[in-house]
Design an enzyme around this catalytic site. Structure first.
Site, mmCIF file in Angstrom:
data_model
loop_
_atom_site.group_PDB
_atom_site.id
_atom_site.type_symbol
_atom_site.label_atom_id
_atom_site.label_comp_id
_atom_site.label_asym_id
_atom_site.label_seq_id
_atom_site.Cartn_x
_atom_site.Cartn_y
_atom_site.Cartn_z
ATOM 1 N N LYS A 179 4.597 0.076 10.014
ATOM 2 C CA LYS A 179 4.631 1.373 9.343
ATOM 3 C C LYS A 179 4.164 2.475 10.283
ATOM 4 O O LYS A 179 4.690 3.575 10.263
ATOM 5 C CB LYS A 179 3.728 1.340 8.097
ATOM 6 C CG LYS A 179 4.418 0.761 6.882
ATOM 7 C CD LYS A 179 3.625 1.052 5.623
ATOM 8 C CE LYS A 179 2.756 -0.115 5.266
ATOM 9 N NZ LYS A 179 2.109 0.029 3.944
ATOM 10 N N ARG A 225 5.293 -13.265 9.235
ATOM 11 C CA ARG A 225 6.185 -12.145 8.935
ATOM 12 C C ARG A 225 7.450 -12.253 9.785
ATOM 13 O O ARG A 225 7.449 -12.843 10.867
ATOM 14 C CB ARG A 225 5.482 -10.821 9.188
ATOM 15 C CG ARG A 225 5.293 -10.471 10.668
ATOM 16 C CD ARG A 225 5.227 -8.967 10.866
ATOM 17 N NE ARG A 225 4.475 -8.324 9.802
ATOM 18 C CZ ARG A 225 3.222 -7.899 9.909
ATOM 19 N NH1 ARG A 225 2.561 -8.068 11.038
ATOM 20 N NH2 ARG A 225 2.624 -7.320 8.910
ATOM 21 N N GLU A 270 0.875 -1.166 0.000
ATOM 22 C CA GLU A 270 0.000 0.000 0.000
ATOM 23 C C GLU A 270 0.921 1.228 0.000
ATOM 24 O O GLU A 270 1.840 1.299 0.817
ATOM 25 C CB GLU A 270 -0.870 0.024 1.267
ATOM 26 C CG GLU A 270 -1.849 1.197 1.233
ATOM 27 C CD GLU A 270 -2.625 1.403 2.534
ATOM 28 O OE1 GLU A 270 -2.278 0.786 3.553
ATOM 29 O OE2 GLU A 270 -3.580 2.208 2.514
#
Length: 565
Positions: A279, A269, A45
């Site tokens: 983020k 992850r 994104e």
RNA sequence: UGACCCAUGGUGUAAUGGUAACACAACUGAUUUUGGUUCAGUCAUUUAUGGUUCGAAUCCAUAUGGGUCAACCA
């Protein structure tokens, strides 16, 4: 039976490596004839900079289509115009390229807005979607909880015609933000909360970085991601574990829409200790000025690591060695450091820089001085040599002298001898102090026939020191970086994660003196300052100030020894 | 008082019913004009309890522990 794949492990030969669970799935799919080739995608994104966590995903997705026939698309998941910006698109493309990967197609979820709208109409026509006028509070109240079923909205029973009319009017901008949504009609009592009539479209009168003001309704992740995968005929849509519950909805939508059946697979992850990797948290560090920007060399961002001097090879090697699996994990930042040291050891040019200078006068060295030679890289026989000026006045590192040394200390001490790297053996004859007792100078003698490469003195010394000649040394600034946080997992501690920032994560050394060849340092070159670590030129360098970033220290056996006490 | 996912040395990953292994870390020692590199070696692992089986890290059950799910974020 699983098979081993041959991976070229450098020019020396091949090394056998076992398959990770995704490679195994793909091999089976290829073998069974389900696919002749595969298509993967990297779907960021554009609302932040890429970090080490993304590097794992990038290496995985692009790596898979290097190992197996097929290709990888770069697709920006840009369905929320409020947070997304073109600046991020550009940085993401640059970072992926820098990491060494090429995408087949550059795509955007927003490329598919028209198609997605048609898909929504199809669902409405099938009686599988409805327009809901509930507020978000009302919707939350009806949603139930993980342990209690939800209840139907009063708008759930609208007719197909009514739904279609309302949805088109939503698209036409007749309603304000938040007033209505389009929801899938699934099951408000489903044990999977995501299946309780998930929102497909919401109204946002916002300017989109690519479609401008064309749309005022935007699809939600669940109604964009899987459909984009399907449109691009992605065979293996790989995402992280938190999307496991979304898979049921992903499959439901593909089935009801009767479109290309992409399949979603999830892996854990990669977290890394002594840093943060979300983020949101990284953005906070930037906006609250705990670091100087997204490319601050302490940041785990790709751009930060690049500025710090990390090589793309070392990051790819790290991802490869850390591996992928389905269990939660926190990898050791030490492994990343190992990878970069291993690479830099092979390519870095050796140079001498004294960080905290202590002056030495060589009392029996007469004449103006001479030019000596030193190898650029002992690991590279073809690396050549450089010139280094020598004279009777030099600097050594202050910690390389000890007035009352311990038995294991084999650097300079009163009456002791050491070699000056690529030069002569010297002996400390006299220690000179100022009125406060601080050591200001050492007077030494040198052994004339101990010249490096030509040593006939027969003297063996244990220590070798780096040094610079006083007259020709240039002043440089060194930025020494350390881990960003002082605890392994700042998000797992009490209170705000920022309380655990390492106050010593940046130490600026302004007293450093470098050998003159570094006046011509280049941005693309990597350096090893002998006995100090690996360094690279920082972009803040100007005509008046040469600045080096410390990428990583050398492994320091002596530090370990002294810690043992 | 739900559903789903996960559990192997300190860390990260292998072993796919048949001798638990690799890398990093740590520790010894050798080499070394970088206390670096290199080389040799050492340490250390299947969450628990049952079951199936000639044989279980692997299959089954239960327990325990960890994670995820109640944004008009992705």
């Amino acid at each position: 039976m699983p098979e081993k794949i041959n991976q070229p492990a450098g020019p020396a030969g091949k090394e056998e490596r076992s398959l990770n669970f995704l490679e195994e799935i793909i091999e089976n799919d290829l073998k069974s004839g389900k696919y002749k080739s595969i298509v993967t995608r990297f779907p960021p994104e554009p609302n932040g900079y890429l970090h080490l966590g993304h590097a794992t995903t990038i290496c995985l997705n692009f790596g898979l289509t290097k190992t197996y026939p097929g290709y990888t698309n770069l697709r920006f998941d840009d369905t929320n115009p409020v947070t997304e910006e073109t600046e991020y698109v550009e940085s993401i493309k640059e970072d992926v390229k820098w990491l060494g990967f090429e995408w087949k197609n550059e795509r955007y979820a927003s490329d598919y807005f028209d198609q997605l709208f048609e898909y929504a109409i199809k669902l409405i026509d099938k009686g599988l979607a409805y327009v809901d006028d509930s507020t978000s509070e009302e919707m939350a109240a009806l949603k139930g909880s993980p342990t209690e079923p939800g209840r139907d909205s009063v708008f759930r029973s609208r007719t197909i015609g009514e739904n279609k009319d309302l949805f088109v009017r939503m698209k036409n901008g007749e309603f304000p933000d938040g007033s209505r949504t389009l929801r899938a009609k699934i099951d408000m009592a489903h044990t999977n909360m995501l299946m309780r009539d998930p929102i497909l479209y919401r109204i946002k009168h916002a300017h989109h970085h690519r479609t401008g003001d064309k749309w005022c309704i935007y699809p939600m992740y669940d109604f964009a991601h899987g459909q984009s995968d399907s449109i691009e005929e992605i065979t293996h849509s790989i995402c992280t574990l938190e999307f496991v519950p979304h898979r049921e909805l992903y499959d439901w939508l593909i089935e009801k829409l009767e479109i290309y059946p992409s399949r979603q697979y999830e892996f854990a992850r990669k977290n890394i200790n002594y840093t943060v990797m979300s983020k949101r948290k990284l953005l906070q560090l930037v906006t609250e000025k705990h670091v100087q920007g997204w490319d601050d060399p302490r940041m785990p961002t790709i751009t930060g690591l690049r500025r710090r001097g990390y090589t793309a090879e070392s990051i790819r090697d790290f991802c490869e060695r850390a591996g992928i699996a389905k269990r939660e994990n926190i990898a050791d930042i030490g492994l990343l450091e190992f990878c970069v040291r291993e690479h830099l050891n092979k390519i870095a040019l050796r140079r001498m820089v004294v960080f905290d200078p202590l002056k030495i006068v060589i009392t029996n060295y007469t004449g103006g001085g001479e030019v000596l030679h030193s190898e650029n890289n002992p690991e590279d026989p073809q690396g050549g040599v450089r010139e280094i000026p020598f004279s009777n006045e030099i600097y050594i590192e202050r910690d390389d002298f000890m007035e009352n040394p311990s038995k294991k200390y084999f650097r300079l001490a009163p009456g002791q001898m050491v070699r000056l790297k690529s030069a002569y053996i010297i002996k400390c004859e006299e220690v000179i102090k100022d009125a406060d007792g601080n050591i200001t100078q050492l007077n030494c003698t040198y052994i004339p026939d101990s010249k490096s490469g030509n040593d006939t003195s027969g003297i063996n010394v244990k220590g070798t020191l780096h040094w610079v000649s006083l007259k020709t040394a240039i002043s440089v600034e060194i930025r020494e970086y350390d881990r960003l946080f002082k605890v392994e997992d700042p998000t797992d501690e009490e209170g705000d994660f920022k309380e655990y920032l390492n106050p010593d994560s940046l130490k600026i050394v302004s007293t450093a003196l470098a050998e003159p060849s570094l006046a011509k340092a280049k941005f693309d070159d990597r350096y090893q300052f002998i006995r100090k670590g690996y360094f690279c030129l920082d972009k803040d360098t100007s005509a008046s100030r040469v600045i080096f970033n410390r990428t990583v220290t050398l492994k320091d056996g002596w530090a370990k020894e002294t810690k043992k006490g």
